[in-house]
Write a protein that holds these residues in place. Structure first.
Motif, PDB file in Angstrom:
ATOM      1  N   HIS A   1       1.016  -1.107   0.011  1.00 20.33           N
ATOM      2  CA  HIS A   1       0.156  -0.028   0.049  1.00 20.33           C
ATOM      3  C   HIS A   1       0.790   1.280  -0.078  1.00 20.33           C
ATOM      4  O   HIS A   1       0.312   2.474  -0.115  1.00 20.33           O
ATOM      5  N   GLY A   2       2.209   1.172   0.069  1.00 19.48           N
ATOM      6  CA  GLY A   2       3.040   2.330   0.281  1.00 19.48           C
ATOM      7  C   GLY A   2       2.951   2.843  -1.041  1.00 19.48           C
ATOM      8  O   GLY A   2       3.384   4.459  -1.070  1.00 19.48           O
ATOM      9  N   HIS A   3       3.022   2.265  -2.168  1.00 20.94           N
ATOM     10  CA  HIS A   3       3.069   2.998  -3.632  1.00 20.94           C
ATOM     11  C   HIS A   3       4.306   3.964  -3.705  1.00 20.94           C
ATOM     12  O   HIS A   3       4.189   5.039  -4.089  1.00 20.94           O
ATOM     13  N   GLN A   4       5.569   3.450  -3.292  1.00 19.86           N
ATOM     14  CA  GLN A   4       6.783   4.085  -3.426  1.00 19.86           C
ATOM     15  C   GLN A   4       6.888   5.366  -2.734  1.00 19.86           C
ATOM     16  O   GLN A   4       7.317   6.239  -3.123  1.00 19.86           O
ATOM     17  N   GLY A   5       6.174   5.392  -1.541  1.00 16.77           N
ATOM     18  CA  GLY A   5       6.298   6.766  -0.759  1.00 16.77           C
ATOM     19  C   GLY A   5       5.177   7.560  -0.819  1.00 16.77           C
ATOM     20  O   GLY A   5       4.968   8.472  -0.141  1.00 16.77           O
ATOM     21  N   ALA A   6       4.220   7.241  -1.864  1.00 16.74           N
ATOM     22  CA  ALA A   6       3.006   8.056  -1.780  1.00 16.74           C
ATOM     23  C   ALA A   6       1.980   7.880  -0.457  1.00 16.74           C
ATOM     24  O   ALA A   6       1.189   8.556  -0.400  1.00 16.74           O
TER      25      ALA A   6
ATOM     26  N   PRO B   1      13.129   9.617   9.829  1.00 20.77           N
ATOM     27  CA  PRO B   1      12.846  10.270   8.727  1.00 20.77           C
ATOM     28  C   PRO B   1      13.798  10.621   7.751  1.00 20.77           C
ATOM     29  O   PRO B   1      15.090  10.884   8.007  1.00 20.77           O
ATOM     30  N   CYS B   2      13.449  10.423   6.313  1.00 18.61           N
ATOM     31  CA  CYS B   2      14.719  10.688   5.408  1.00 18.61           C
ATOM     32  C   CYS B   2      14.793  12.123   5.490  1.00 18.61           C
ATOM     33  O   CYS B   2      13.978  13.141   5.556  1.00 18.61           O
TER      34      CYS B   2
ATOM     35  N   LYS C   1      15.624  14.313   3.354  1.00 17.23           N
ATOM     36  CA  LYS C   1      15.040  15.205   2.209  1.00 17.23           C
ATOM     37  C   LYS C   1      13.625  15.231   2.221  1.00 17.23           C
ATOM     38  O   LYS C   1      13.040  16.348   1.895  1.00 17.23           O
ATOM     39  N   CYS C   2      13.008  14.014   2.311  1.00 20.73           N
ATOM     40  CA  CYS C   2      11.501  14.282   2.065  1.00 20.73           C
ATOM     41  C   CYS C   2      10.588  14.094   3.379  1.00 20.73           C
ATOM     42  O   CYS C   2       9.379  14.059   3.306  1.00 20.73           O
ATOM     43  N   ARG C   3      11.467  13.632   4.310  1.00 22.42           N
ATOM     44  CA  ARG C   3      11.058  13.527   5.685  1.00 22.42           C
ATOM     45  C   ARG C   3       9.987  12.031   5.736  1.00 22.42           C
ATOM     46  O   ARG C   3       9.310  11.881   7.005  1.00 22.42           O
ATOM     47  N   ARG C   4      10.000  11.114   4.902  1.00 21.20           N
ATOM     48  CA  ARG C   4       9.350   9.874   5.166  1.00 21.20           C
ATOM     49  C   ARG C   4      10.019   9.205   5.675  1.00 21.20           C
ATOM     50  O   ARG C   4      11.421   8.991   6.185  1.00 21.20           O
ATOM     51  N   THR C   5       9.227   8.223   6.760  1.00 20.47           N
ATOM     52  CA  THR C   5       9.923   7.134   7.441  1.00 20.47           C
ATOM     53  C   THR C   5       9.922   5.988   6.672  1.00 20.47           C
ATOM     54  O   THR C   5      10.508   5.013   7.470  1.00 20.47           O
ATOM     55  N   THR C   6       9.276   5.662   5.872  1.00 25.67           N
ATOM     56  CA  THR C   6       9.275   4.390   4.954  1.00 25.67           C
ATOM     57  C   THR C   6      10.137   4.587   3.986  1.00 25.67           C
ATOM     58  O   THR C   6      10.991   5.708   3.670  1.00 25.67           O
TER      59      THR C   6
ATOM     60  N   CYS D   1      14.743   8.834  -2.323  1.00 28.42           N
ATOM     61  CA  CYS D   1      15.959   9.892  -2.221  1.00 28.42           C
ATOM     62  C   CYS D   1      17.395   9.316  -2.073  1.00 28.42           C
ATOM     63  O   CYS D   1      18.264  10.000  -2.551  1.00 28.42           O
ATOM     64  N   MET D   2      17.460   8.186  -1.571  1.00 34.12           N
ATOM     65  CA  MET D   2      18.685   7.523  -1.286  1.00 34.12           C
ATOM     66  C   MET D   2      19.589   8.389  -0.549  1.00 34.12           C
ATOM     67  O   MET D   2      20.828   8.578  -0.724  1.00 34.12           O
ATOM     68  N   ALA D   3      18.845   9.007   0.603  1.00 34.26           N
ATOM     69  CA  ALA D   3      19.605   9.934   1.352  1.00 34.26           C
ATOM     70  C   ALA D   3      20.369   9.035   2.668  1.00 34.26           C
ATOM     71  O   ALA D   3      19.406   8.133   3.010  1.00 34.26           O
ATOM     72  N   ASP D   4      21.298   9.420   3.417  1.00 37.12           N
ATOM     73  CA  ASP D   4      21.816   8.601   4.212  1.00 37.12           C
ATOM     74  C   ASP D   4      21.083   9.065   5.667  1.00 37.12           C
ATOM     75  O   ASP D   4      20.792  10.135   5.908  1.00 37.12           O
ATOM     76  N   ARG D   5      20.398   8.140   6.025  1.00 33.22           N
ATOM     77  CA  ARG D   5      19.762   8.350   7.432  1.00 33.22           C
ATOM     78  C   ARG D   5      20.574   8.201   9.000  1.00 33.22           C
ATOM     79  O   ARG D   5      20.013   8.097   9.983  1.00 33.22           O
ATOM     80  N   THR D   6      21.629   8.071   8.463  1.00 39.60           N
ATOM     81  CA  THR D   6      22.810   7.980   9.624  1.00 39.60           C
ATOM     82  C   THR D   6      22.621   8.864  10.911  1.00 39.60           C
ATOM     83  O   THR D   6      22.421   8.560  11.979  1.00 39.60           O
ATOM     84  N   GLU D   7      22.459  10.084  10.710  1.00 38.70           N
ATOM     85  CA  GLU D   7      22.412  11.050  11.473  1.00 38.70           C
ATOM     86  C   GLU D   7      20.988  11.048  12.336  1.00 38.70           C
ATOM     87  O   GLU D   7      21.089  11.128  13.567  1.00 38.70           O
TER      88      GLU D   7
END
Length: 192
Positions: A106-111, A154-155, A157-162, A166-172
């Motif tokens: 149901h996530g539809h790639q973050g939608a 949260p990412c 860049k886009c603040r999604r938790t799923t 974005c391929m952003a690093d969530r390490t921080e």
């Protein structure tokens, strides 16, 4: 009961009991259940509560369910999930593999994202009193850190938790979650 009438789980347990104690057998059966069925075994003596969530859709890819809070859900203590759709044609679905299935289907790639209405029941405990057994405090501290490591982050860049594209690093964000969980355990920069 003859060996021919045993379920696969009962046969596994019977075989394991020949070689180890009941506690190790139960751990083996629990691990096999998690791996094969995607759910955790919850015992009657465990304090585990369901967590409520909504599915919040930003973009309606299918054109059917609309946007906003489109469904209500429950994540059961064993890791399975139930979702009840809102609208003119409501329906309900149960997912044995819980949150992972809900996000995948149901996530539809973050939608659509899961928004938790209840806090997890394993919130960090207050700092232990100085008279607490150090071994017990260590176990509690391990559980707090483990909980923090598994919290959705949260990412940046886009603040999604799923999962997002974005391929952003969530390490921080992960470090912040761990430090927040450890805060009650730290006194002036030293472990309590």
């Amino acid at each position: 009961m003859t060996e021919q009438n045993l379920t696969a789980v009962e046969a596994l347990a019977a075989f394991a009991r020949r070689h180890t104690d009941d506690r190790a057998v139960q751990a083996l059966v629990d691990a096999a259940t998690l791996e094969l069925a995607g759910r955790t075994v919850v015992r009657p003596d465990q304090h585990a509560v369901p967590r409520r969530f909504v599915l919040r859709r930003r973009t309606d890819i299918s054109g059917i369910s609309g946007t906003g809070d489109v469904a209500d859900g429950v994540l059961w203590p064993d890791g399975t999930a139930a979702v009840r759709w809102r609208g003119e044609h409501p329906s309900a679905v149960h997912w044995d593999r819980g949150q992972a299935s809900v996000e995948l289907i149901h996530g539809h790639q973050g939608a659509t994202e899961i928004v938790w209405l209840d806090q997890d029941d394993d919130e960090p405990a207050a700092a232990p009193a100085p008279t607490v057994n150090p071994a017990a405090a260590s176990l509690r501290l391990r559980r707090v850190v483990d909980h923090a490591l598994n919290k959705p982050v949260p990412c940046p860049k886009c603040r999604r938790t799923t999962t997002c594209g974005c391929m952003a690093d969530r390490t921080e964000g992960r470090i912040d979650a761990v430090l927040a969980a450890l805060a009650p355990w730290l006194v002036d920069g030293q472990a309590a």
